[in-house]
Structure formats: structure tokens, C-alpha cells
Design an enzyme around this catalytic site. Structure first.
Site, PDB file in Angstrom:
ATOM      1  N   HIS A  17      49.534 -28.425  43.190  1.00  0.00           N
ATOM      2  CA  HIS A  17      50.192 -29.617  43.756  1.00  0.00           C
ATOM      3  C   HIS A  17      51.369 -30.062  42.887  1.00  0.00           C
ATOM      4  CE1 HIS A  17      50.371 -33.543  45.881  1.00  0.00           C
ATOM      5  NE2 HIS A  17      50.737 -33.994  44.691  1.00  0.00           N
ATOM      6  N   GLU A  18      51.117 -30.222  41.600  1.00  0.00           N
ATOM      7  CA  GLU A  18      52.177 -30.693  40.702  1.00  0.00           C
ATOM      8  C   GLU A  18      53.272 -29.639  40.528  1.00  0.00           C
ATOM      9  OE1 GLU A  18      52.370 -33.684  39.999  1.00  0.00           O
ATOM     10  OE2 GLU A  18      50.325 -34.327  40.486  1.00  0.00           O
ATOM     11  N   HIS A  21      55.974 -30.217  43.094  1.00  0.00           N
ATOM     12  CA  HIS A  21      56.956 -31.221  42.664  1.00  0.00           C
ATOM     13  C   HIS A  21      57.873 -30.644  41.577  1.00  0.00           C
ATOM     14  CE1 HIS A  21      54.970 -34.234  44.991  1.00  0.00           C
ATOM     15  NE2 HIS A  21      53.877 -34.277  44.239  1.00  0.00           N
TER      16      HIS A  21
END
Length: 343
Positions: A17-18, A21
Site C-alpha cells: 500500500h505505502e 504512494h
């Protein structure tokens, strides 16, 4: 071992997920100051280039901290100095990577174990399904107006039916579609069931595996929205909601049940849980709640409509307040998890 397995699954999903980003930020020329796994005090960290990479004490979260994310900055590489469309891409990349992870894991799961098309394998004698005329070999097409492609959608739909509401079913037999209304009956476990079982998984070719992998992710996303709707409507009690501790316990139970069947069964079971958690995380992060990716995206939509930025300090304060509320909610859910497990 069960806790280690759970931590590995959580860590991989959070890192993916990170990383969404992180990679989107780098692609759009934003300075990433810190990339972390976990929350709270830093256990270990190192700096490479302009970014500090940290492992923190509590393994239930992570962050990708960017320059100028919650405050004004004159640096051209600051997050808030990028166009609104670039910022939208960066905040959406995290949930998007969760869906990609769920899809990739589905490819492995379905490629190995096969797909579970919505074909009824068995109808229980005297059950509501038999009384409605369903037979083994029938293919369920729709339930309550929603298209069904996987048998597990039928399972989820019944597990989420806490009130025993009747179900409108469209099924296909010998090329002909028929529609019936079935009223589930409560089983000894307390769930409302219609009395059907699925058939064996069916091995697929390359394109079939891709198709059913997409449908698997779609199914998990639908289940999240079904669950949210039932929560709002009051169908679910606090005992039905699981937080990090409850999920760790669920992973551990699944691991213990599967380990006697061999390594591949354990691996596929963990993939199955990871698909569910990753899809859940993707959807939940898209909700328009301050501090979540969906909350930030909501602000960017307002900015795009107004063609005027919302002051970074004001937006940062709103997200901080939202974060405090989410942390308080997490503490309550974790306390509820512990109560459900031990009391």
C-alpha cells in the site's frame, strides 16, 4: 508461529500500500521524507538518499511522509505544490496497489486450486432451496439483483444475511433462466442458510484464470460494501466487527487448521486471507474520511471544482482530527477483539 504468519501478512499488505504512494510520489517528482512500517516509536531505521526508512513498534499501519504534505512549503518538490491531478494520483496509488496485490494473489490461488463458478453442487433435502426448485448443477446468475459469478459470493451473501431476509434468486438450467424467492432458515450455528453447497473447483486456462482473478477481487470489494451497508443499517452488533487483534486470531486459526494438510494448502489459505484483507484495506482507504486516502481525495475533488486550493494548514488540522478519531476507534475495536477472544 501463528502470530509471525499474521505479522508477515500485515507487513506485506501495508508495504505494498505505502509503496503505491511512494512510487507515485517519486514519479511525480515529490520528495518522500520517510517511509515507515508500523506505528509508534522507531525500532530501527536508516536513510538512503532523501528518504528515511523506519520499522516502528506497533505493526498495524505505515506511512509515506512527503515534503509539504500537511504544511505549506516553497520547495517545488513539495506535495502541495504539485497539480491537483498529480496529488490525486499519489493518494489513489496506495489503494490501487492493494487491488493489484489482491489480483496477483488471486492468480496464484485460482491457477493452483481452480475457480469456483456459481454452480450448485448439492441441494440439502428438505431445505428452502429444494422447496424453491433448485437442483444440483443449476448456475446462480443473480441474487437480489446483483450478478453472481463465484460460488463464494453465495456463501458471503448468506453469512451476511443476519436477519433471515428472503433472497430473490435467478438461476440457469439447460440454457433457461428461472427466478425464485427463497426464505432462509436459521441453522444451529445461528446463520440463515438456504441449504446448498458448491461443487468442486474447476481448473482454468490462462484467460480463465485472469477472468476469475478479476472476479475474485470484485467479489471481495462487493463484500466490503455489503458489510458497510449492514453496519449502517444496524444488522451487525459490535461483536461482528473484527479489528487487528481479531484478524490476527482469524489468521492463526486458519493456519492451524491448514497446516496438517501440507505446505501448499497453508500457502493457498494465507493467500485467500491476504486477498480479503488487501481488498478490504483498498476499499476502506477510499472512504471519504479525514486522514484516509479517500478523505484527501475528497479535498482534491473540492479543489478541482473550486479551482482554488484549500489552505494546507486547515486541511492538515482536519486530517489530524480524523486521525485521532480513527485511533480512538481502533483502540475500542481492539478492546472488543480481546473481549471476544478471551471472555
Amino acid at each position: 508461529m501463528r502470530i509471525i504468519v499474521a505479522l508477515i501478512i500485515f507487513s506485506v499488505i501495508i508495504i505494498i500500500h505505502e509503496s503505491g504512494h511512494f512510487l507515485a510520489a517519486k514519479w511525480n517528482g515529490v520528495c518522500v521524507q520517510e517511509f515507515t512500517l508500523g506505528l509508534g516509536p522507531t525500532i530501527i531505521g536508516f536513510t538512503k538518499g532523501e528518504t528515511k526508512y523506519c520499522l516502528k513498534l506497533l505493526p498495524f499501519g505505515g506511512s509515506c511522509m512527503m515534503l509539504g504534505e500537511d504544511e505549506a512549503s516553497d520547495d517545488e518538490r513539495a506535495f502541495n505544490n504539485k497539480s491537483v491531478w498529480q496529488r490525486m494520483i499519489i493518494v489513489l496509488a496506495g489503494p490501487f496497489f492493494n487491488f493489484i496485490l489482491a489480483f496477483v494473489l488471486s492468480l496464484f490461488l485460482i491457477g493452483y486450486a481452480g475457480a469456483d463458478p456459481a454452480v450448485i453442487g448439492e441441494v440439502e433435502s428438505g431445505s428452502p432451496a429444494e422447496e424453491a426448485g433448485l437442483e444440483a448443477g443449476d448456475t446462480v446468475v443473480q441474487m437480489n439483483g446483483s450478478h453472481v459469478y463465484n460460488y463464494r459470493e453465495i456463501v458471503y451473501k448468506m453469512l451476511l444475511n443476519k436477519g433471515g431476509d428472503s433472497v430473490d434468486v435467478i438461476y440457469e438450467r439447460d440454457g433457461e433462466q428461472k427466478e425464485v424467492t427463497i426464505t432462509p432458515r436459521q441453522s444451529e450455528s445461528g446463520n440463515y442458510l438456504i441449504g446448498v453447497a458448491g461443487g468442486e473447483r474447476v481448473k482454468q486456462g490462462i484467460f480463465g484464470t485472469i477472468k476469475y482473478s478479476v472476479l475474485e477481487v470484485r467479489c471481495q470489494i462487493k463484500v466490503v460494501f455489503w458489510s458497510l451497508r449492514y453496519m449502517v443499517s444496524g444488522y451487525f452488533s459490535p461483536d461482528d466487527i473484527a479489528g487487528p487483534v481479531g484478524i490476527v486470531n482469524m489468521i492463526g486459526d486458519t493456519y492451524e487448521e491448514a497446516r496438517s494438510s501440507g505446505v501448499m494448502v497453508v500457502l493457498m489459505s494465507m493467500f485467500n486471507i491476504s486477498i480479503m484483507i488487501s481488498a478490504n484495506l483498498g476499499v476502506m482507504n477510499l472512504l471519504p474520511i479525514p486522514a484516509l486516502d479517500g478523505g484527501r481525495f475528497f479535498f482534491f475533488v473540492i479543489e478541482a471544482i473550486r479551482r482554488k486550493k484549500i489552505p494546507a494548514e486547515k486541511e492538515g488540522m482536519i486530517h489530524f482530527a480524523g486521525l485521532m478519531v480513527l485511533l480512538a476507534l481502533m483502540v475500542l475495536i481492539m478492546a472488543n477483539d480481546i473481549r471476544n477472544i478471551f471472555f
